[in-house]
Write a protein that holds these residues in place. Structure first.
Motif, PDB file in Angstrom:
ATOM      1  N   GLN A  36      35.742  57.329  42.762  1.00  0.00           N
ATOM      2  CA  GLN A  36      36.416  56.073  43.075  1.00  0.00           C
ATOM      3  C   GLN A  36      36.821  56.051  44.544  1.00  0.00           C
ATOM      4  O   GLN A  36      36.901  57.083  45.204  1.00  0.00           O
ATOM      5  N   LYS A  41      39.796  50.267  38.543  1.00  0.00           N
ATOM      6  CA  LYS A  41      39.950  48.882  38.100  1.00  0.00           C
ATOM      7  C   LYS A  41      39.556  47.894  39.196  1.00  0.00           C
ATOM      8  O   LYS A  41      38.861  46.907  38.937  1.00  0.00           O
ATOM      9  N   HIS A  44      35.769  47.963  39.521  1.00  0.00           N
ATOM     10  CA  HIS A  44      35.183  47.303  38.353  1.00  0.00           C
ATOM     11  C   HIS A  44      35.269  45.779  38.508  1.00  0.00           C
ATOM     12  O   HIS A  44      34.280  45.064  38.321  1.00  0.00           O
ATOM     13  N   GLU A  45      36.446  45.287  38.865  1.00  0.00           N
ATOM     14  CA  GLU A  45      36.642  43.845  38.999  1.00  0.00           C
ATOM     15  C   GLU A  45      35.838  43.267  40.155  1.00  0.00           C
ATOM     16  O   GLU A  45      35.361  42.122  40.080  1.00  0.00           O
ATOM     17  N   ALA A 230      33.848  53.266  37.923  1.00  0.00           N
ATOM     18  CA  ALA A 230      33.541  51.867  37.628  1.00  0.00           C
ATOM     19  C   ALA A 230      32.133  51.724  37.074  1.00  0.00           C
ATOM     20  O   ALA A 230      31.886  50.890  36.193  1.00  0.00           O
ATOM     21  N   THR A 233      32.488  52.385  33.302  1.00  0.00           N
ATOM     22  CA  THR A 233      33.125  51.333  32.504  1.00  0.00           C
ATOM     23  C   THR A 233      32.270  50.072  32.464  1.00  0.00           C
ATOM     24  O   THR A 233      32.211  49.390  31.431  1.00  0.00           O
ATOM     25  N   SER A 312      38.997  52.597  28.225  1.00  0.00           N
ATOM     26  CA  SER A 312      39.658  51.300  28.244  1.00  0.00           C
ATOM     27  C   SER A 312      38.768  50.324  28.995  1.00  0.00           C
ATOM     28  O   SER A 312      38.204  50.664  30.036  1.00  0.00           O
ATOM     29  N   PRO A 314      38.338  47.384  31.380  1.00  0.00           N
ATOM     30  CA  PRO A 314      39.080  46.556  32.339  1.00  0.00           C
ATOM     31  C   PRO A 314      38.866  45.062  32.127  1.00  0.00           C
ATOM     32  O   PRO A 314      39.780  44.266  32.352  1.00  0.00           O
ATOM     33  N   SER A 315      37.670  44.664  31.678  1.00  0.00           N
ATOM     34  CA  SER A 315      37.373  43.241  31.500  1.00  0.00           C
ATOM     35  C   SER A 315      37.998  42.669  30.243  1.00  0.00           C
ATOM     36  O   SER A 315      38.394  41.504  30.212  1.00  0.00           O
TER      37      SER A 315
END
Length: 356
Positions: A36, A41, A44-45, A230, A233, A312, A314-315
């Motif tokens: 990362q 998060k 990912h976003e 990311a 996920t 988990s 994120p979306s």
């Protein structure tokens, strides 16, 4: 995301650029890779809403050429390689002879008798040995070009548009799985409209010695660097299987929802694939507690399988997982996943978990 192999970790051509960008590095598949930068998060976003770039230069590239190039690839894979036109790509497998996979791969058709095969980083040596062992009398040349290329995956709903402003030819018109030569920031590259996130985008093949310059140009446009966290996920939300989790030398690939890969044709390993799988891959939704690979999956208190990938989301805002369970238990609506000695309810759900 870690791999504790004792051998010295390999580095991609972008290793120094990752450190410059503030990446946290971890061992992965024998490589020192960024997990990362700004945070899982946020990365990912960025890919779900804009554009992010991943260094996937650890992947391997084999060039297959010669009069029998097509016949050879038809022999070693279950998908129909003859359906790939020059300038197109196809997802495929390398089956072994006991009902498992040596690897899952992507094949890019460069010309009638020339293909580029991209393989998983941790399987480069194994795949190379496997393909050479199957060459036999095929009039084909295999070249391992893994050290020659860097591979950058620019992914997200704005990825093609962001790249198009600095590229030739037009990047907005080609459809998914297109493969073609072009330029990006004046550098000669090859574009593939492929990726592993569930989003639109391009994977960009660039000579290794130009990788850092291209990376810096991409970051200057505001594209977010994204790491392995990311990437994992995103691919899990998209329901993409990962070798070593949902696929392996010993897992029957037809246990997954990727049964469409195996076509009705002669190929190495066909007999093993024709055996009926005893397990089935399902999707699970949980309310609060994230689950990880290897956690037991139960039905009525009895262990019926295990988690292959979990995190988990994120979306979606809740934990999700893929799990291999006994075929006879796969249609149940509810399960339990054991986490540190306590069972937590899980609901079977469709895969992919998330659609852009």
């Amino acid at each position: 995301m870690t791999d504790t192999a004792s051998a010295p970790l390999r580095r991609t051509p972008l290793h120094a650029a990752h450190l410059k960008a503030g990446a946290r590095m971890v061992p992965f598949g024998g490589w020192d890779m960024p997990v990362q930068y700004a945070g899982l998060k946020a990365e990912h976003e960025a890919v779900r809403t804009g554009a992010g770039v991943f260094d996937v230069s650890h992947m391997g590239e084999f060039r297959v050429t010669g009069p029998d190039a097509l016949a050879f690839l038809q022999h070693v894979t279950p998908n129909d390689v003859s359906k790939i036109r020059p300038g197109r790509a196809q997802y495929n497998w390398l089956p072994n002879d006991r009902g498992g996979l040596v690897d899952d791969i992507y094949i890019y058709r460069v010309a009638d008798s020339e293909f580029l095969v991209v393989v998983n980083a941790s399987n480069i040596e194994k795949d190379w040995a496997h393909l050479n062992a199957l060459k036999g009398s095929f009039d084909v040349q295999l070249t391992n070009e893994s050290d020659q290329w860097a591979l950058l995956a620019v992914q997200g709903p704005q990825a093609a548009e962001r790249l198009a402003a600095h590229a030739t030819p037009d990047l907005l018109a080609p459809k998914k799985n297109a493969y073609f030569a072009g330029t990006l920031f004046g550098m000669d590259v090859h574009f593939a409209r492929t990726g592993y996130t569930g989003e639109d985008g391009y994977e960009v093949f660039v000579p290794a010695d130009q990788a850092e310059a291209l990376w810096e140009k991409l970051l200057e446009t505001g594209i977010q660097p994204a790491g392995l966290g990311a990437r994992d996920t995103l691919r899990l939300e998209a329901g993409f299987p990962l070798y070593g989790h949902e696929f392996s030398d010993d897992l029957h690939p037809l246990s997954t929802h990727y049964t469409w890969v195996a076509k009705d044709k002669a190929h190495h390993g066909r007999e093993g694939l024709q055996s009926a799988p005893t397990q089935k891959l399902i999707g699970l939704k949980l309310e609060k507690v994230p689950v990880r690979e290897g956690y037991p999956v139960k039905q009525g208190g009895r262990v019926v399988g295990h988690v292959t990938s979990g995190s988990s989301s994120p979306s979606l805002g809740h934990p999700i997982a893929m799990a291999l369970v006994e075929a006879g238990a796969a249609e149940a609506d509810t399960f339990e996943v054991e986490v540190r000695g306590k069972d937590h309810p899980a609901t079977r759900t469709d895969v992919p978990f998330y659609r852009p």
